[in-house]
Design a protein around this motif. Structure first.
Motif, PDB file in Angstrom:
ATOM      1  N   TRP A 236       0.838  -1.204   0.000  1.00 52.40           N
ATOM      2  CA  TRP A 236       0.000   0.000   0.000  1.00 52.40           C
ATOM      3  C   TRP A 236       0.870   1.249   0.000  1.00 52.40           C
ATOM      4  O   TRP A 236       0.591   2.206  -0.723  1.00 52.40           O
TER       5      TRP A 236
ATOM      6  N   ARG B 146      -0.432   7.513  16.174  1.00 50.10           N
ATOM      7  CA  ARG B 146      -1.716   7.028  15.658  1.00 50.10           C
ATOM      8  C   ARG B 146      -2.648   8.133  15.180  1.00 50.10           C
ATOM      9  O   ARG B 146      -3.561   7.873  14.413  1.00 50.10           O
ATOM     10  N   THR B 147      -2.446   9.379  15.615  1.00 49.77           N
ATOM     11  CA  THR B 147      -3.349  10.470  15.225  1.00 49.77           C
ATOM     12  C   THR B 147      -2.850  11.273  14.027  1.00 49.77           C
ATOM     13  O   THR B 147      -3.512  12.216  13.613  1.00 49.77           O
TER      14      THR B 147
ATOM     15  N   ALA C 290      -3.847   7.893   9.734  1.00 44.96           N
ATOM     16  CA  ALA C 290      -5.300   7.762   9.589  1.00 44.96           C
ATOM     17  C   ALA C 290      -5.662   7.251   8.197  1.00 44.96           C
ATOM     18  O   ALA C 290      -6.551   6.406   8.048  1.00 44.96           O
ATOM     19  N   ALA C 291      -4.963   7.748   7.181  1.00 43.06           N
ATOM     20  CA  ALA C 291      -5.227   7.296   5.811  1.00 43.06           C
ATOM     21  C   ALA C 291      -4.880   5.814   5.648  1.00 43.06           C
ATOM     22  O   ALA C 291      -5.634   5.053   5.038  1.00 43.06           O
TER      23      ALA C 291
ATOM     24  N   VAL D  77      -4.678   3.490   8.028  1.00 42.87           N
ATOM     25  CA  VAL D  77      -5.592   2.682   8.836  1.00 42.87           C
ATOM     26  C   VAL D  77      -6.934   2.527   8.120  1.00 42.87           C
ATOM     27  O   VAL D  77      -7.514   1.443   8.085  1.00 42.87           O
ATOM     28  N   ALA D  78      -7.418   3.626   7.537  1.00 42.22           N
ATOM     29  CA  ALA D  78      -8.685   3.575   6.800  1.00 42.22           C
ATOM     30  C   ALA D  78      -8.561   2.654   5.584  1.00 42.22           C
ATOM     31  O   ALA D  78      -9.468   1.871   5.298  1.00 42.22           O
ATOM     32  N   ALA D  79      -7.426   2.724   4.884  1.00 46.81           N
ATOM     33  CA  ALA D  79      -7.217   1.876   3.706  1.00 46.81           C
ATOM     34  C   ALA D  79      -7.172   0.398   4.078  1.00 46.81           C
ATOM     35  O   ALA D  79      -7.618  -0.462   3.314  1.00 46.81           O
TER      36      ALA D  79
ATOM     37  N   GLY E  93      -8.789  -0.821   6.610  1.00 51.57           N
ATOM     38  CA  GLY E  93     -10.090  -1.182   7.168  1.00 51.57           C
ATOM     39  C   GLY E  93     -10.055  -1.554   8.639  1.00 51.57           C
ATOM     40  O   GLY E  93     -10.885  -2.334   9.102  1.00 51.57           O
TER      41      GLY E  93
ATOM     42  N   THR F 189     -10.599  -1.296  12.615  1.00 51.30           N
ATOM     43  CA  THR F 189     -11.540  -0.683  13.556  1.00 51.30           C
ATOM     44  C   THR F 189     -10.734  -0.017  14.668  1.00 51.30           C
ATOM     45  O   THR F 189      -9.529  -0.274  14.812  1.00 51.30           O
ATOM     46  N   GLU F 190     -11.396   0.814  15.462  1.00 57.70           N
ATOM     47  CA  GLU F 190     -10.725   1.477  16.588  1.00 57.70           C
ATOM     48  C   GLU F 190     -10.165   0.448  17.569  1.00 57.70           C
ATOM     49  O   GLU F 190      -9.068   0.618  18.087  1.00 57.70           O
TER      50      GLU F 190
ATOM     51  N   ILE G  63      -6.972  -1.002  16.139  1.00 57.18           N
ATOM     52  CA  ILE G  63      -5.873  -0.031  16.239  1.00 57.18           C
ATOM     53  C   ILE G  63      -5.334  -0.016  17.667  1.00 57.18           C
ATOM     54  O   ILE G  63      -4.115  -0.036  17.880  1.00 57.18           O
TER      55      ILE G  63
END
Length: 146
Positions: free
Chosen positions: A97, A117-118, A123-124, A126-128, A130, A132-133, A136
């Motif tokens: 990725w 992590r913030t 964030a991009a 982690v979203a890619a 998929g 969950t909180e 993470i």
């Protein structure tokens, strides 16, 4: 108004003797305190200075209060982050990725000393992936222990 102040004072741990001090003398203060009880019905249900509720030691709320969850891990070293990716079987997927991202993201991933992590790049990613909180949180907690 004095009656309300006296009543509230009792709930906040103000000793009754200290509340007498608002009167000109002990007799006046006793009258004021008696009025507070009459007005608010305090003498109908006498209460101690503080409320105490008996809960069993195995009560969920008691256990949660006595054993609070630690705050989530917010940052880990690059070594911890990448070793945790390896341990979780995600290193190749994340590397693939990263290779599709801008040069800035690739440089940041390769040369960062810490992973926070913030951060927007995190964030991009982690979203890619998929995540969950909860995933993470688990990932960063496990990485912090390496």
């Amino acid at each position: 108004m004095a009656a309300t102040g006296l009543y509230i004072g009792g709930w906040y741990g103000v000793k009754r003797a200290e509340m007498y001090s608002i009167g000109q003398d002990r007799a006046t203060a006793n009258v004021l305190f008696k009025d507070a009880g009459d007005v608010l019905g305090a003498y109908a249900n006498l209460q101690p200075v503080y409320a105490e509720e008996e809960l069993p030691d195995n009560n969920e709320e008691v256990i949660a209060f006595l054993n609070p969850l630690p705050p989530p891990v917010m940052r880990v070293s690059a070594r911890q982050f990448k070793l945790q990716l390896l341990a979780a079987g995600l290193l190749d997927k994340v590397d693939a990725w990263i290779n599709t991202q801008s040069k800035a993201v690739q440089i940041a991933y390769q040369y960062s000393g810490t992973f926070v992590r913030t951060e927007p790049m995190m964030a991009a990613g982690v979203a890619a992936m998929g995540f969950t909180e909860e995933q993470i949180n688990a990932f960063f907690t496990a990485a912090a222990n390496l």
